[in-house]
Motif scaffolding. Structure first.
Motif, PDB file in Angstrom:
ATOM      1  N   GLN A  92      48.382  14.001 -47.408  1.00  0.00           N
ATOM      2  CA  GLN A  92      47.731  13.782 -46.021  1.00  0.00           C
ATOM      3  C   GLN A  92      47.383  14.907 -45.038  1.00  0.00           C
ATOM      4  OE1 GLN A  92      46.876  10.445 -45.321  1.00  0.00           O
ATOM      5  NE2 GLN A  92      45.662  11.469 -43.658  1.00  0.00           N
ATOM      6  N   ARG A  93      48.342  15.928 -45.041  1.00  0.00           N
ATOM      7  CA  ARG A  93      48.008  17.180 -44.443  1.00  0.00           C
ATOM      8  C   ARG A  93      46.592  17.860 -44.837  1.00  0.00           C
ATOM      9  NH1 ARG A  93      53.505  17.772 -44.575  1.00  0.00           N
ATOM     10  NH2 ARG A  93      53.278  19.412 -46.465  1.00  0.00           N
ATOM     11  N   ARG A  94      46.545  17.779 -46.192  1.00  0.00           N
ATOM     12  CA  ARG A  94      45.257  18.368 -46.584  1.00  0.00           C
ATOM     13  C   ARG A  94      44.042  17.669 -46.318  1.00  0.00           C
ATOM     14  NH1 ARG A  94      44.933  19.053 -53.207  1.00  0.00           N
ATOM     15  NH2 ARG A  94      42.755  20.218 -53.397  1.00  0.00           N
ATOM     16  N   VAL A  95      44.174  16.353 -46.378  1.00  0.00           N
ATOM     17  CA  VAL A  95      43.086  15.636 -45.901  1.00  0.00           C
ATOM     18  C   VAL A  95      42.852  15.851 -44.397  1.00  0.00           C
ATOM     19  CG1 VAL A  95      42.201  12.897 -45.209  1.00  0.00           C
ATOM     20  CG2 VAL A  95      43.281  13.882 -47.499  1.00  0.00           C
ATOM     21  N   ASP A  96      43.905  15.567 -43.441  1.00  0.00           N
ATOM     22  CA  ASP A  96      43.611  16.132 -42.218  1.00  0.00           C
ATOM     23  C   ASP A  96      42.988  17.415 -41.783  1.00  0.00           C
ATOM     24  OD1 ASP A  96      44.890  13.613 -41.582  1.00  0.00           O
ATOM     25  OD2 ASP A  96      46.739  14.159 -41.006  1.00  0.00           O
ATOM     26  N   ARG A  97      43.567  18.142 -42.555  1.00  0.00           N
ATOM     27  CA  ARG A  97      42.873  19.640 -42.316  1.00  0.00           C
ATOM     28  C   ARG A  97      41.437  19.817 -42.620  1.00  0.00           C
ATOM     29  NH1 ARG A  97      47.052  23.240 -45.311  1.00  0.00           N
ATOM     30  NH2 ARG A  97      46.383  21.428 -46.267  1.00  0.00           N
ATOM     31  N   ASN A  98      40.909  19.115 -43.451  1.00  0.00           N
ATOM     32  CA  ASN A  98      39.557  19.010 -43.621  1.00  0.00           C
ATOM     33  C   ASN A  98      38.776  17.940 -42.723  1.00  0.00           C
ATOM     34  OD1 ASN A  98      39.736  21.020 -45.597  1.00  0.00           O
ATOM     35  ND2 ASN A  98      40.448  19.386 -47.021  1.00  0.00           N
ATOM     36  N   LEU A  99      39.218  17.210 -41.750  1.00  0.00           N
ATOM     37  CA  LEU A  99      38.476  16.238 -40.735  1.00  0.00           C
ATOM     38  C   LEU A  99      37.688  17.308 -39.973  1.00  0.00           C
ATOM     39  CD1 LEU A  99      41.166  13.679 -40.312  1.00  0.00           C
ATOM     40  CD2 LEU A  99      39.172  13.430 -41.688  1.00  0.00           C
ATOM     41  N   PRO A 100      36.634  16.717 -39.774  1.00  0.00           N
ATOM     42  CA  PRO A 100      35.618  17.633 -38.751  1.00  0.00           C
ATOM     43  C   PRO A 100      36.332  17.557 -37.149  1.00  0.00           C
ATOM     44  CG  PRO A 100      34.665  15.521 -39.026  1.00  0.00           C
ATOM     45  CD  PRO A 100      35.988  15.671 -39.918  1.00  0.00           C
ATOM     46  N   ILE A 101      36.024  18.828 -36.604  1.00  0.00           N
ATOM     47  CA  ILE A 101      36.474  18.788 -35.223  1.00  0.00           C
ATOM     48  C   ILE A 101      35.075  18.416 -34.299  1.00  0.00           C
ATOM     49  CG2 ILE A 101      36.855  20.398 -33.371  1.00  0.00           C
ATOM     50  CD1 ILE A 101      38.477  22.058 -35.417  1.00  0.00           C
ATOM     51  N   GLN A 102      35.578  17.598 -33.619  1.00  0.00           N
ATOM     52  CA  GLN A 102      34.298  16.834 -32.789  1.00  0.00           C
ATOM     53  C   GLN A 102      34.206  17.515 -31.366  1.00  0.00           C
ATOM     54  OE1 GLN A 102      34.289  12.580 -33.179  1.00  0.00           O
ATOM     55  NE2 GLN A 102      35.438  12.937 -35.177  1.00  0.00           N
ATOM     56  N   THR A 103      33.047  17.412 -30.761  1.00  0.00           N
ATOM     57  CA  THR A 103      33.077  17.954 -29.457  1.00  0.00           C
ATOM     58  C   THR A 103      32.114  17.001 -28.797  1.00  0.00           C
ATOM     59  OG1 THR A 103      33.113  20.309 -29.928  1.00  0.00           O
ATOM     60  CG2 THR A 103      32.100  19.722 -27.886  1.00  0.00           C
TER      61      THR A 103
END
Length: 117
Positions: free
Chosen positions: A32-43
């Motif tokens: 799950q941490r691996r998936v979370d790390r690859n989620l896009p940062i949104q602005t």
């Protein structure tokens, strides 16, 4: 020859089950941490709607800790974020408009930064 009693068998089986559950938990969290790390940062453009402080204590005689929360109005609706820094929390003013940088994770929305427009 040593005899293995039922109590020993139960202890071995119980220990094995606990060990496998623990290993499964560790593997699931790592994935799950691996998936979370690859989620896009949104602005996105946003506006500060609401601020609150939640006091947290472990026990009656333990020192208190404050948790800081800010609700922003964003394009998709209103979203509350935990702000990890008191200094950043203090910088945010109700009604302030700017650009919110955040990351939506499985169980939470992670505040990254807010800058005035």
């Amino acid at each position: 020859m040593t005899r293995i009693t039922g109590e020993v068998v139960i202890a071995i089986v119980s220990g094995s089950v606990i060990l496998f559950v623990f290993i499964g938990f560790v593997i699931r969290n790592a994935l799950q941490r691996r998936v979370d790390r690859n989620l896009p940062i949104q602005t996105t453009q946003s506006r500060v709607l609401f601020k609150r402080i939640e006091e947290f204590r472990n026990g009656q005689n333990s020192p208190s800790m404050n948790h800081y929360f800010v609700k922003f109005e964003i394009e998709s609706g209103n979203q509350e974020f935990k702000i990890w820094s008191k200094e950043k929390y203090d910088e945010l003013v109700l009604g302030q408009e700017g650009y919110l940088k955040y990351q939506l994770k499985k169980n939470t929305a992670l505040f990254i930064d807010f800058s005035q427009s």
